[in-house]
Every structure is written in structure tokens, then in C-alpha cells.
Design a protein around this motif. Sequence first.
Motif, PDB file in Angstrom:
ATOM      1  N   THR A  21       0.831  -1.204   0.000  1.00 11.49           N
ATOM      2  CA  THR A  21       0.000   0.000   0.000  1.00 11.49           C
ATOM      3  C   THR A  21       0.866   1.254   0.000  1.00 11.49           C
ATOM      4  N   LEU A  22       1.912   1.245   0.798  1.00 11.59           N
ATOM      5  CA  LEU A  22       2.807   2.393   0.854  1.00 11.59           C
ATOM      6  C   LEU A  22       3.549   2.601  -0.460  1.00 11.59           C
ATOM      7  N   ALA A  23       3.777   1.523  -1.201  1.00 11.48           N
ATOM      8  CA  ALA A  23       4.474   1.624  -2.482  1.00 11.48           C
ATOM      9  C   ALA A  23       3.541   2.016  -3.626  1.00 11.48           C
ATOM     10  N   ALA A  24       2.243   1.843  -3.423  1.00 12.51           N
ATOM     11  CA  ALA A  24       1.280   2.119  -4.489  1.00 12.51           C
ATOM     12  C   ALA A  24       1.137   3.616  -4.719  1.00 12.51           C
ATOM     13  N   ARG A  25       0.846   3.993  -5.969  1.00 14.25           N
ATOM     14  CA  ARG A  25       0.677   5.397  -6.335  1.00 14.25           C
ATOM     15  C   ARG A  25      -0.787   5.777  -6.547  1.00 14.25           C
ATOM     16  N   GLY A  26      -1.653   4.790  -6.664  1.00 16.13           N
ATOM     17  CA  GLY A  26      -3.052   5.061  -6.924  1.00 16.13           C
ATOM     18  C   GLY A  26      -3.840   5.378  -5.675  1.00 16.13           C
ATOM     19  N   GLU A  27      -5.067   5.865  -5.869  1.00 16.45           N
ATOM     20  CA  GLU A  27      -5.954   6.210  -4.764  1.00 16.45           C
ATOM     21  C   GLU A  27      -6.912   5.072  -4.410  1.00 16.45           C
ATOM     22  N   TYR A  28      -6.951   4.045  -5.249  1.00 13.84           N
ATOM     23  CA  TYR A  28      -7.846   2.905  -4.997  1.00 13.84           C
ATOM     24  C   TYR A  28      -7.028   1.635  -5.175  1.00 13.84           C
ATOM     25  N   ILE A  29      -7.105   0.738  -4.203  1.00  7.20           N
ATOM     26  CA  ILE A  29      -6.269  -0.458  -4.209  1.00  7.20           C
ATOM     27  C   ILE A  29      -7.147  -1.699  -4.241  1.00  7.20           C
ATOM     28  N   VAL A  30      -6.880  -2.563  -5.211  1.00  5.07           N
ATOM     29  CA  VAL A  30      -7.559  -3.846  -5.292  1.00  5.07           C
ATOM     30  C   VAL A  30      -6.571  -4.915  -4.846  1.00  5.07           C
ATOM     31  N   PHE A  31      -6.903  -5.608  -3.754  1.00  4.03           N
ATOM     32  CA  PHE A  31      -6.055  -6.665  -3.225  1.00  4.03           C
ATOM     33  C   PHE A  31      -6.422  -7.987  -3.895  1.00  4.03           C
ATOM     34  N   LEU A  32      -5.391  -8.680  -4.363  1.00  4.72           N
ATOM     35  CA  LEU A  32      -5.571  -9.939  -5.079  1.00  4.72           C
ATOM     36  C   LEU A  32      -4.478 -10.883  -4.603  1.00  4.72           C
ATOM     37  N   ASP A  33      -4.799 -12.139  -4.366  1.00  2.00           N
ATOM     38  CA  ASP A  33      -3.785 -13.112  -3.963  1.00  2.00           C
ATOM     39  C   ASP A  33      -3.096 -13.717  -5.181  1.00  2.00           C
ATOM     40  N   GLY A  34      -1.891 -14.203  -4.951  1.00  2.00           N
ATOM     41  CA  GLY A  34      -1.095 -14.761  -6.032  1.00  2.00           C
ATOM     42  C   GLY A  34      -1.528 -16.129  -6.502  1.00  2.00           C
ATOM     43  N   ASP A  35      -2.704 -16.584  -6.085  1.00  2.00           N
ATOM     44  CA  ASP A  35      -3.271 -17.831  -6.603  1.00  2.00           C
ATOM     45  C   ASP A  35      -4.695 -17.602  -7.110  1.00  2.00           C
ATOM     46  N   CYS A  36      -5.026 -16.345  -7.420  1.00  2.00           N
ATOM     47  CA  CYS A  36      -6.372 -15.997  -7.875  1.00  2.00           C
ATOM     48  C   CYS A  36      -6.288 -15.332  -9.251  1.00  2.00           C
ATOM     49  N   ILE A  37      -6.717 -16.040 -10.280  1.00  2.00           N
ATOM     50  CA  ILE A  37      -6.608 -15.564 -11.661  1.00  2.00           C
ATOM     51  C   ILE A  37      -7.835 -14.721 -12.002  1.00  2.00           C
ATOM     52  N   PRO A  38      -7.641 -13.445 -12.329  1.00  2.00           N
ATOM     53  CA  PRO A  38      -8.793 -12.577 -12.613  1.00  2.00           C
ATOM     54  C   PRO A  38      -9.366 -12.799 -14.003  1.00  2.00           C
ATOM     55  N   GLN A  39     -10.676 -12.635 -14.124  1.00  2.00           N
ATOM     56  CA  GLN A  39     -11.314 -12.653 -15.431  1.00  2.00           C
ATOM     57  C   GLN A  39     -10.977 -11.360 -16.172  1.00  2.00           C
ATOM     58  N   ARG A  40     -11.255 -11.332 -17.467  1.00  2.00           N
ATOM     59  CA  ARG A  40     -10.813 -10.238 -18.323  1.00  2.00           C
ATOM     60  C   ARG A  40     -11.317  -8.860 -17.872  1.00  2.00           C
ATOM     61  N   ASP A  41     -12.512  -8.815 -17.289  1.00  2.00           N
ATOM     62  CA  ASP A  41     -13.096  -7.532 -16.902  1.00  2.00           C
ATOM     63  C   ASP A  41     -12.963  -7.264 -15.405  1.00  2.00           C
ATOM     64  N   PHE A  42     -12.051  -7.941 -14.750  1.00  2.00           N
ATOM     65  CA  PHE A  42     -11.892  -7.825 -13.300  1.00  2.00           C
ATOM     66  C   PHE A  42     -11.633  -6.378 -12.877  1.00  2.00           C
ATOM     67  N   ILE A  43     -10.650  -5.732 -13.482  1.00  2.00           N
ATOM     68  CA  ILE A  43     -10.329  -4.350 -13.136  1.00  2.00           C
ATOM     69  C   ILE A  43     -11.476  -3.425 -13.521  1.00  2.00           C
TER      70      ILE A  43
END
Length: 266
Positions: free
Chosen positions: A74-96
Motif C-alpha cells: 500500500t505504501l508503495a502504491a501510487r493510486g488512490e484505490y487499491i484492489v487486493f488480489l492473492d497470487g493464486d487468484c486468476i482474474p477474469q478479463r473484466d476484473f479491473i
Amino acid sequence: MITTYNRPEALEAVVRACFMQNDKNFEIIIADDGSTANTQACVERLGATAPMPLRHVWQPDQGFRAAMARNRGTLAARGEYIVFLDGDCIPQRDFIARHRALAQPGCLVSGSRILMSEGLTRRVLEENIDIAGAAPAAKLRWRLAGDLNKTLQPLGLRWPDLGRTRRTFSWRRIKSCNLGVWRSDLERVNGFDESFVGWGYEDSDLVLRLFHAGVARKDGAFATEVFHLWHREAQRDQETSNRAVVLERAESKITQAAVGLREHAA
């Protein structure tokens, strides 16, 4: 932000699915809870072809410290909105795109998962199957074979975005593996609480404290599903004590993490 620990083949599948989002206006932060050099090499390889900014935030391996990894991310992020995702969760194409559509001041978005079988997980990783981009017929076959635990969400069915906000607290479907939160709200409650020891309930604690701080919750079901790769259950030796802490905080209406974002700044 993608949290990871020593599973580079899964991380690569997740990150490559992020590369293929139909909305590419975002950054990727790899929040690494002490992985070895194999993950470092994986991130460097991915970064060479990333269509968006990609950064790797690493900390030494001193046991399960996902709360700290997420705070550092979070401290390294530059955006104002953060989406947390685990490294074993594959997002669908429209996830973002769907998270962006659901993002609303004063609210967080809790997404949901499509669970995958051990066999399908192995095939996806070994054969580099693009499960998010697979044809509906293939997804239906996997569902009928018991390799997926849901039918409509993998096929792309989406509910309207109306009526998703709830003003009362619920323990159901709190998963930091798929969670969208405004950075300002995270800062207001001091982020994830790093005083939790071992696996479990640090995500429930965050959502509970946000609720006490006046942040409502939107349900991301039938909008933000991810394909959750199978893995053995984590060791849960501290689960009972962590749950007791959260239940106590539910009564006390506490909003602040005991050890969180501010402590890193200090």
C-alpha cells in the motif's frame, strides 16, 4: 496489489491474466511475503513485458506476515484505490473494469471466488491454459466434471450494479484475496493489523474496523469473480486466538490497527 509467497508458477498465471485485462489503466504491486529467488526471477521476467507499471515489494521470510506485505505494498502504491488480489487468484478479463465500476467513495468492494479442483489447477499451470479466456463450452465442461464450483459466473453472467451496498456488518465473503478499498480509508484505520500472529482473520479485522469507521460494503458477486487455484489448506495454529481478537473488537468498535501503516512511516 498481488500478495505472494513461494509459488511463482501461480503468480505468473495471475500476473499474465492482469496483463490481458480489457482495462489496462492500473499498476501492479507484487507484495512478497519473503519468497526465494525463484519468485524474484519470475517477477523480473514478467516486468520485461508488462504493459503497465509493475513493482516488487519484498520482505524477509519470518513466518506468515501477509498483513505487513499488504501494508508495504500500500505504501508503495501510487493510486488512490487499491484492489487486493492473492497470487493464486486468476482474474477474469473484466476484473479491473468491474472493480472500477463498483468503486464508490465511502464503500469497499468484497469480491468472490470460483474454486478450482486440484486436477484442473495442475493442468492450467503445467499447460499454460488461459482459463480466464477459455471458451464457454470448455468452462461448462469443467463445471460438469466438478473442476469448478460455480456455473454462471465463469460464463460471464453479470448482475446489475444496483442494490449491492449493505449498511449492516456481515462476516460472509470477507476475503482479502479479492478486495477493493480506497487508500484514504486504509489510512484512516491504519491499514492491516500486523499484530495478528499466524494465519487467519487479519482480513476480517480490516473490514470490521472499516465498518466501525463508517465504510459501507458493496458485494462484488457476479461482477469481480476470480479463478482460485487449488492449494493445500494453510496451517491454522493461530486461527482460534485471532478470531477471538476480532470478536472482541466487534464489541469494542475499535477502528485502528495496533501495528499498521503509520508504524512503517515512523
